[in-house]
Design a protein around this motif. Structure first.
Motif, mmCIF file in Angstrom:
data_model
loop_
_atom_site.group_PDB
_atom_site.id
_atom_site.type_symbol
_atom_site.label_atom_id
_atom_site.label_comp_id
_atom_site.label_asym_id
_atom_site.label_seq_id
_atom_site.Cartn_x
_atom_site.Cartn_y
_atom_site.Cartn_z
ATOM 1 N N ASN A 22 -9.358 -12.911 37.912
ATOM 2 C CA ASN A 22 -8.516 -12.067 37.346
ATOM 3 C C ASN A 22 -8.245 -12.363 35.800
ATOM 4 O OD1 ASN A 22 -6.800 -14.159 38.039
ATOM 5 N ND2 ASN A 22 -4.982 -12.816 38.358
ATOM 6 N N ALA A 23 -8.810 -13.183 35.080
ATOM 7 C CA ALA A 23 -8.356 -13.493 33.863
ATOM 8 C C ALA A 23 -9.448 -13.199 32.786
ATOM 9 C CB ALA A 23 -8.158 -15.119 33.856
ATOM 10 N N PHE A 24 -9.026 -12.881 31.555
ATOM 11 C CA PHE A 24 -10.322 -12.612 30.505
ATOM 12 C C PHE A 24 -9.808 -13.712 29.433
ATOM 13 C CE2 PHE A 24 -10.157 -8.538 32.771
ATOM 14 C CZ PHE A 24 -11.271 -8.376 32.835
ATOM 15 N N MET A 25 -11.082 -13.934 28.824
ATOM 16 C CA MET A 25 -10.762 -15.081 27.849
ATOM 17 C C MET A 25 -11.661 -14.317 26.503
ATOM 18 S SD MET A 25 -11.350 -18.287 30.217
ATOM 19 C CE MET A 25 -10.723 -18.078 31.921
ATOM 20 N N TYR A 26 -11.189 -14.452 25.376
ATOM 21 C CA TYR A 26 -11.732 -14.198 24.124
ATOM 22 C C TYR A 26 -11.912 -15.415 23.360
ATOM 23 C CZ TYR A 26 -10.345 -9.781 26.705
ATOM 24 O OH TYR A 26 -10.616 -8.632 27.561
ATOM 25 N N CYS A 27 -12.547 -15.254 22.284
ATOM 26 C CA CYS A 27 -12.777 -16.290 21.105
ATOM 27 C C CYS A 27 -13.888 -15.848 20.127
ATOM 28 C CB CYS A 27 -12.977 -17.637 21.831
ATOM 29 S SG CYS A 27 -14.698 -17.844 22.522
ATOM 30 N N ASP A 28 -13.893 -16.620 19.264
ATOM 31 C CA ASP A 28 -14.889 -16.242 17.968
ATOM 32 C C ASP A 28 -16.267 -16.922 18.326
ATOM 33 O OD1 ASP A 28 -13.112 -14.868 16.344
ATOM 34 O OD2 ASP A 28 -12.666 -16.475 15.176
ATOM 35 N N GLU A 88 -22.013 -26.572 34.866
ATOM 36 C CA GLU A 88 -20.637 -27.047 35.408
ATOM 37 C C GLU A 88 -19.544 -26.123 35.495
ATOM 38 O OE1 GLU A 88 -20.308 -30.082 32.167
ATOM 39 O OE2 GLU A 88 -22.166 -30.498 31.943
ATOM 40 N N ASN A 89 -19.713 -24.873 35.323
ATOM 41 C CA ASN A 89 -18.965 -23.832 35.411
ATOM 42 C C ASN A 89 -17.497 -24.107 34.548
ATOM 43 O OD1 ASN A 89 -18.299 -21.160 36.566
ATOM 44 N ND2 ASN A 89 -16.811 -21.959 38.151
ATOM 45 N N ARG A 90 -17.952 -24.321 33.227
ATOM 46 C CA ARG A 90 -16.962 -24.572 32.173
ATOM 47 C C ARG A 90 -17.219 -24.055 30.834
ATOM 48 N NH1 ARG A 90 -17.145 -29.054 28.574
ATOM 49 N NH2 ARG A 90 -19.026 -30.150 28.934
ATOM 50 N N LEU A 91 -16.439 -23.951 30.015
ATOM 51 C CA LEU A 91 -16.540 -23.457 28.737
ATOM 52 C C LEU A 91 -15.678 -24.095 27.619
ATOM 53 C CD1 LEU A 91 -14.201 -21.391 27.541
ATOM 54 C CD2 LEU A 91 -15.238 -19.904 29.512
ATOM 55 N N GLU A 92 -16.341 -24.328 26.503
ATOM 56 C CA GLU A 92 -15.582 -24.817 25.372
ATOM 57 C C GLU A 92 -15.446 -23.788 24.340
ATOM 58 O OE1 GLU A 92 -17.482 -28.464 23.807
ATOM 59 O OE2 GLU A 92 -17.114 -29.446 25.733
ATOM 60 N N ALA A 93 -14.259 -23.299 23.841
ATOM 61 C CA ALA A 93 -14.410 -22.153 23.059
ATOM 62 C C ALA A 93 -13.354 -22.550 21.751
ATOM 63 C CB ALA A 93 -13.205 -20.889 23.741
ATOM 64 N N LEU A 107 -1.814 -16.099 26.450
ATOM 65 C CA LEU A 107 -2.084 -17.536 26.133
ATOM 66 C C LEU A 107 -3.075 -17.374 24.675
ATOM 67 C CD1 LEU A 107 -1.391 -20.278 26.286
ATOM 68 C CD2 LEU A 107 -2.944 -20.632 28.053
ATOM 69 N N THR A 108 -2.457 -17.831 23.546
ATOM 70 C CA THR A 108 -3.361 -17.738 22.321
ATOM 71 C C THR A 108 -3.513 -19.355 21.881
ATOM 72 O OG1 THR A 108 -1.542 -17.262 20.934
ATOM 73 C CG2 THR A 108 -3.171 -15.447 21.739
ATOM 74 N N GLY A 109 -4.388 -19.586 21.161
ATOM 75 C CA GLY A 109 -4.550 -20.785 20.483
ATOM 76 C C GLY A 109 -5.972 -21.098 19.626
ATOM 77 N N LYS A 110 -6.227 -22.236 19.112
ATOM 78 C CA LYS A 110 -6.975 -22.393 18.447
ATOM 79 C C LYS A 110 -8.354 -22.954 18.926
ATOM 80 C CE LYS A 110 -8.881 -24.235 14.097
ATOM 81 N NZ LYS A 110 -8.729 -24.778 12.940
ATOM 82 N N ASN A 111 -8.245 -23.677 19.955
ATOM 83 C CA ASN A 111 -9.281 -24.138 20.770
ATOM 84 C C ASN A 111 -9.137 -24.359 22.311
ATOM 85 O OD1 ASN A 111 -10.881 -25.115 18.620
ATOM 86 N ND2 ASN A 111 -9.587 -26.932 18.428
ATOM 87 N N LEU A 112 -10.201 -24.019 23.110
ATOM 88 C CA LEU A 112 -9.885 -23.909 24.549
ATOM 89 C C LEU A 112 -11.051 -24.938 25.372
ATOM 90 C CD1 LEU A 112 -8.996 -22.470 27.277
ATOM 91 C CD2 LEU A 112 -10.376 -20.628 26.879
#
Length: 165
Positions: free
Chosen positions: A61-67, A75-80, A94-99
């Protein structure tokens, strides 16, 4: 003959039980919704897809956005990177520079200029871990929290978004 029938019935029940248990333990995969560019370069990273421009993911139920991002499907993971924004339901942003997000544990580690907000409060810190399954955020590098007329500054803490504590 009755014992063979009983054994087959018992065996069938066990296989149903184990298949239900295994499917219940299966973790949903992170879903890529959009990216302007998708690249695979084995010399850059053999296990990841590089995504650039207006990148969007969905996980449960979460959406994630980035450049831009690297998606590690196995591995079912991401680096954003850059302009990170996570929305969960209609209340948490939730906002920030890196995820760094692990889809198996459902933990998002967000760093640099982190802002977490809901309808009642805004939390600012330099890094934050947020468990999207338990709705618990934690920080250990000080935070500034504004909740209506209350202001709290602390060195470390937890925020329980379900109860706003």
């Amino acid at each position: 003959m009755k014992s063979n029938s009983f054994i087959r019935t018992l065996s069938g029940l066990f296989s149903i039980f184990f298949s239900v248990t295994i499917s219940a333990q299966k973790t949903d995969k992170i879903e890529l919704i959009h990216a302007d560019v998708s690249e695979f370069d084995q010399s850059l990273n053999a296990k990841a897809t590089r995504l650039i421009g207006n990148v969007a993911f969905k996980h449960q139920n979460a959406f994630m956005y980035c450049d831009s991002a690297y998606l590690f499907r196995d591995e079912n993971r991401l680096e954003a990177y850059n302009n990170i924004r996570i929305t969960q339901g209609d209340s948490i942003t939730l906002t920030g520079k890196n995820l760094n997000y692990d889809g198996n544990s459902k933990v998002a580690h967000v760093i640099e200029n982190v802002v977490m907000s809901d309808r009642k409060m805004t939390l600012r810190t330099s890094q934050l871990d947020y468990n999207l399954e338990t709705d618990v955020a934690s920080y250990s590098d000080s935070a500034h929290i504004v909740d209506g007329e209350n202001v709290l500054t602390s060195k470390l803490g937890y925020f329980y978004s379900a109860t706003h504590d």
